[in-house]
Design an enzyme around this catalytic site. Structure first.
Site, PDB file in Angstrom:
ATOM      1  CB  VAL A  64       2.582 -71.631  32.672  1.00  0.00           C
ATOM      2  CG1 VAL A  64       3.803 -71.135  33.434  1.00  0.00           C
ATOM      3  CG2 VAL A  64       1.334 -71.645  33.551  1.00  0.00           C
ATOM      4  CB  SER A 141      -2.116 -80.174  45.792  1.00  0.00           C
ATOM      5  OG  SER A 141      -3.150 -80.013  46.723  1.00  0.00           O
ATOM      6  CE1 TYR A 154      -4.727 -75.575  43.349  1.00  0.00           C
ATOM      7  CE2 TYR A 154      -5.329 -77.322  44.882  1.00  0.00           C
ATOM      8  CZ  TYR A 154      -4.424 -76.376  44.435  1.00  0.00           C
ATOM      9  OH  TYR A 154      -3.213 -76.237  45.074  1.00  0.00           O
ATOM     10  CB  ALA A 155      -9.096 -81.884  43.459  1.00  0.00           C
ATOM     11  CB  ALA A 156      -9.583 -82.482  38.115  1.00  0.00           C
ATOM     12  CB  SER A 157      -5.465 -79.033  37.780  1.00  0.00           C
ATOM     13  OG  SER A 157      -5.253 -78.475  39.068  1.00  0.00           O
ATOM     14  CE  LYS A 158      -1.923 -77.663  41.926  1.00  0.00           C
ATOM     15  NZ  LYS A 158      -0.582 -77.208  41.598  1.00  0.00           N
ATOM     16  CB  ILE A 187       1.889 -74.018  52.195  1.00  0.00           C
ATOM     17  CG1 ILE A 187       2.272 -75.508  52.205  1.00  0.00           C
ATOM     18  CG2 ILE A 187       3.121 -73.129  52.118  1.00  0.00           C
ATOM     19  CD1 ILE A 187       3.066 -75.971  53.402  1.00  0.00           C
TER      20      ILE A 187
HETATM   21  N1  LIG Z   1      -0.397 -72.899  49.464  1.00  0.00           N
HETATM   22  C1  LIG Z   1      -0.721 -74.173  49.630  1.00  0.00           C
HETATM   23  O1  LIG Z   1      -1.169 -74.597  50.707  1.00  0.00           O
HETATM   24  C2  LIG Z   1      -0.561 -75.144  48.484  1.00  0.00           C
HETATM   25  C3  LIG Z   1      -0.934 -76.472  48.712  1.00  0.00           C
HETATM   26  C4  LIG Z   1      -0.784 -77.389  47.683  1.00  0.00           C
HETATM   27  C5  LIG Z   1      -0.281 -77.010  46.465  1.00  0.00           C
HETATM   28  N2  LIG Z   1       0.062 -75.706  46.243  1.00  0.00           N
HETATM   29  C6  LIG Z   1       0.550 -75.373  44.927  1.00  0.00           C
HETATM   30  O2  LIG Z   1       1.778 -74.689  44.988  1.00  0.00           O
HETATM   31  C7  LIG Z   1       1.897 -73.810  43.885  1.00  0.00           C
HETATM   32  C8  LIG Z   1       2.226 -72.405  44.384  1.00  0.00           C
HETATM   33  O3  LIG Z   1       1.132 -71.968  45.167  1.00  0.00           O
HETATM   34  P1  LIG Z   1       1.240 -70.799  46.230  1.00  0.00           P
HETATM   35  O4  LIG Z   1       0.426 -71.216  47.373  1.00  0.00           O
HETATM   36  O5  LIG Z   1       2.651 -70.408  46.407  1.00  0.00           O
HETATM   37  O6  LIG Z   1       0.407 -69.665  45.450  1.00  0.00           O
HETATM   38  P2  LIG Z   1       0.724 -68.144  45.095  1.00  0.00           P
HETATM   39  O7  LIG Z   1      -0.545 -67.588  44.573  1.00  0.00           O
HETATM   40  O8  LIG Z   1       1.405 -67.477  46.230  1.00  0.00           O
HETATM   41  O9  LIG Z   1       1.783 -68.279  43.894  1.00  0.00           O
HETATM   42  C9  LIG Z   1       1.416 -68.755  42.633  1.00  0.00           C
HETATM   43  C10 LIG Z   1       2.199 -67.983  41.591  1.00  0.00           C
HETATM   44  O10 LIG Z   1       1.839 -68.500  40.294  1.00  0.00           O
HETATM   45  C11 LIG Z   1       1.705 -67.388  39.417  1.00  0.00           C
HETATM   46  N3  LIG Z   1       0.839 -67.717  38.301  1.00  0.00           N
HETATM   47  C12 LIG Z   1      -0.509 -67.876  38.316  1.00  0.00           C
HETATM   48  N4  LIG Z   1      -0.948 -68.095  37.074  1.00  0.00           N
HETATM   49  C13 LIG Z   1       0.127 -68.095  36.247  1.00  0.00           C
HETATM   50  C14 LIG Z   1       0.304 -68.270  34.870  1.00  0.00           C
HETATM   51  N5  LIG Z   1      -0.740 -68.476  34.050  1.00  0.00           N
HETATM   52  N6  LIG Z   1       1.551 -68.212  34.358  1.00  0.00           N
HETATM   53  C15 LIG Z   1       2.620 -67.987  35.162  1.00  0.00           C
HETATM   54  N7  LIG Z   1       2.505 -67.805  36.490  1.00  0.00           N
HETATM   55  C16 LIG Z   1       1.275 -67.853  37.030  1.00  0.00           C
HETATM   56  C17 LIG Z   1       1.096 -66.299  40.288  1.00  0.00           C
HETATM   57  O11 LIG Z   1       1.247 -65.015  39.702  1.00  0.00           O
HETATM   58  C18 LIG Z   1       1.861 -66.480  41.584  1.00  0.00           C
HETATM   59  O12 LIG Z   1       3.041 -65.710  41.577  1.00  0.00           O
HETATM   60  C19 LIG Z   1       0.569 -73.876  43.133  1.00  0.00           C
HETATM   61  O13 LIG Z   1       0.707 -74.768  42.032  1.00  0.00           O
HETATM   62  C20 LIG Z   1      -0.376 -74.447  44.155  1.00  0.00           C
HETATM   63  O14 LIG Z   1      -1.437 -75.144  43.566  1.00  0.00           O
HETATM   64  C21 LIG Z   1      -0.073 -74.754  47.232  1.00  0.00           C
END
Ligand SMILES: NC(=O)c1ccc[n+]([C@@H]2O[C@H](COP(=O)([O-])OP(=O)(O)OC[C@H]3O[C@@H](n4cnc5c(N)ncnc54)[C@H](O)[C@@H]3O)[C@@H](O)[C@H]2O)c1
Length: 251
Positions: A64, A141, A154-158, A187
Site C-alpha cells: 500500500v 485505533s 503509530y499513534a500519529a499515523s492513526k 484485539i
Molecule cells: N490488533 C489491535 O489491537 C489493533 C488495534 C488498533 C488498530 N489496529 C489496526 O488494525 C489494522 C490490522 O491490524 P492487525 O492487528 O490485524 O495486524 P496484522 O499484523 O494481523 O495484520 C496486518 C496486515 O497488514 C499487512 N500489511 C502490512 N504492511 C503492508 C503493506 N505495506 N501493504 C499491504 N499490506 C500490508 C500485513 O501483511 C498483515 O497481513 C492495522 O491498521 C492496525 O493498526 C489493530
C-alpha cells in the site's frame, strides 16, 4: 445476513488479523472480494477460503505504500470485477521506541505504510467509489484518541487516519460517499502479539493499564462485525464517525 450480495469490496491487509476476519465476515454476507496484502501465500489462502465459502474472491500482492503498485492493482480490481463499492483500509504495521529516540527510518516506515498507504489506496479508489456511491471503512485505533506510550509514529499515523476520515466524509457526503472508521484496542492478532516483545526493555508497564480493555482482549471477528455494519446499508446515515471496539478501554 447477506448484506453484501452484488457488492464488490476491496480489503487491504487481508492476509492476517482484522483484515482476514473482515474478508471472512464479508464472504459470509455474500460479498465479492478483492484481497490485498504484501504476504503473497497468506493472502492467496484467504481468497481461496472465501471462494470455498461460496463467493467470488481474488488475491493481489500489493504494497500500500507503493503508489505505482496501488494504481496498478486498483486498476486490475476494477477490470476484474467491473466496479467496486466498499474499501476497507486495514493494512497497518506497528513499531515502538521511546519517543525521544524514534529512529527516522522507523517514523518514515510507519507513517509510510499506515498513513501514506491509506492515502494512496483511498486516492486510487475514490473515483470508483464516487461512481458507485460506495463507502470506506478505515482502521484507526484507540491510539487515534488517547496517548499510547512508546508508539509515537503509530499513534500519529492513526490520528491522521481519523482526520482523513472526517475530511473525506464532509467533502464527499453530498456525492453519496460515506467514510467511517473503527478504533480497535486490545484485539488479539499477530500485530498485537508482537508488540510486547517490541517494547523498549525499560518500558514503564504501569502505563499500559490505561490503554487495555477493562475485561479482556478479544479476537478480530469483533472488529470485523463492526466493519461490516459500517460498510452496510444499515449504516446509511452514519458518516464521518468512528466506533471504538475496545472493551470499554476509553469509556
Ligand atoms: N490488533 C489491535 O489491537 C489493533 C488495534 C488498533 C488498530 N489496529 C489496526 O488494525 C489494522 C490490522 O491490524 P492487525 O492487528 O490485524 O495486524 P496484522 O499484523 O494481523 O495484520 C496486518 C496486515 O497488514 C499487512 N500489511 C502490512 N504492511 C503492508 C503493506 N505495506 N501493504 C499491504 N499490506 C500490508 C500485513 O501483511 C498483515 O497481513 C492495522 O491498521 C492496525 O493498526 C489493530
Amino acid at each position: 445476513m447477506r448484506r453484501f450480495e452484488q457488492k464488490v469490496v476491496l480489503v487491504t491487509g487481508a492476509a492476517s488479523g482484522i483484515g482476514r476476519a473482515t474478508v471472512e465476515r464479508l464472504a459470509e454476507e455474500g460479498a465479492t472480494l478483492a484481497c490485498l496484502d504484501v504476504q503473497a501465500d497468506a493472502v492467496e489462502e484467504v481468497a481461496a477460503a472465501a471462494r470455498q465459502a461460496g463467493v467470488e474472491a481474488r488475491a493481489w500482492v500489493c504494497d500500500v505504500a507503493d503508489q505505482s503498485d496501488v494504481a496498478r492493482v486498483v486498476g486490475e480490481v476494477v477490470e476484474a470485477f467491473g466496479r467496486f463499492d466498499v474499501l476497507c483500509n486495514i493494512a497497518g504495521i506497528m513499531r515502538t521506541s521511546h519517543s525521544h529516540e524514534v529512529p527516522r527510518e522507523q517514523w518514515d516506515l510507519v507513517i509510510g505504510v499506515n498513513l501514506t498507504g491509506t492515502f494512496l489506496v483511498t486516492e486510487a479508489c475514490l473515483p470508483h467509489l464516487l461512481e458507485s456511491r460506495g463507502n470506506i471503512v478505515m482502521a484507526a485505533s484507540t491510539s487515534s484518541l488517547s496517548g499510547h506510550p512508546y508508539m509515537l509514529a503509530y499513534a500519529a499515523s492513526k490520528g491522521g487516519i481519523l482526520s482523513m476520515t472526517y475530511t473525506l466524509a464532509v467533502e464527499y457526503a453530498k456525492r453519496g460517499l460515506r467514510v467511517n472508521a473503527v478504533a480497535p484496542g486490545g484485539i488479539e492478532t499477530p500485530l498485537s502479539a508482537a508488540t510486547g516483545a517490541m517494547l523498549p526493555p525499560d518500558s514503564d508497564w504501569s502505563l499500559f493499564g490505561r490503554i487495555s480493555p477493562v475485561d479482556q482482549n478479544r479476537g478480530p471477528d469483533t472488529v470485523a462485525s463492526t466493519i461490516a455494519f459500517l460498510a452496510s446499508d444499515d449504516a446509511a446515515h452514519v458518516n464521518g464517525e468512528y466506533v471504538r471496539v475496545d472493551g470499554a478501554t476509553l469509556a
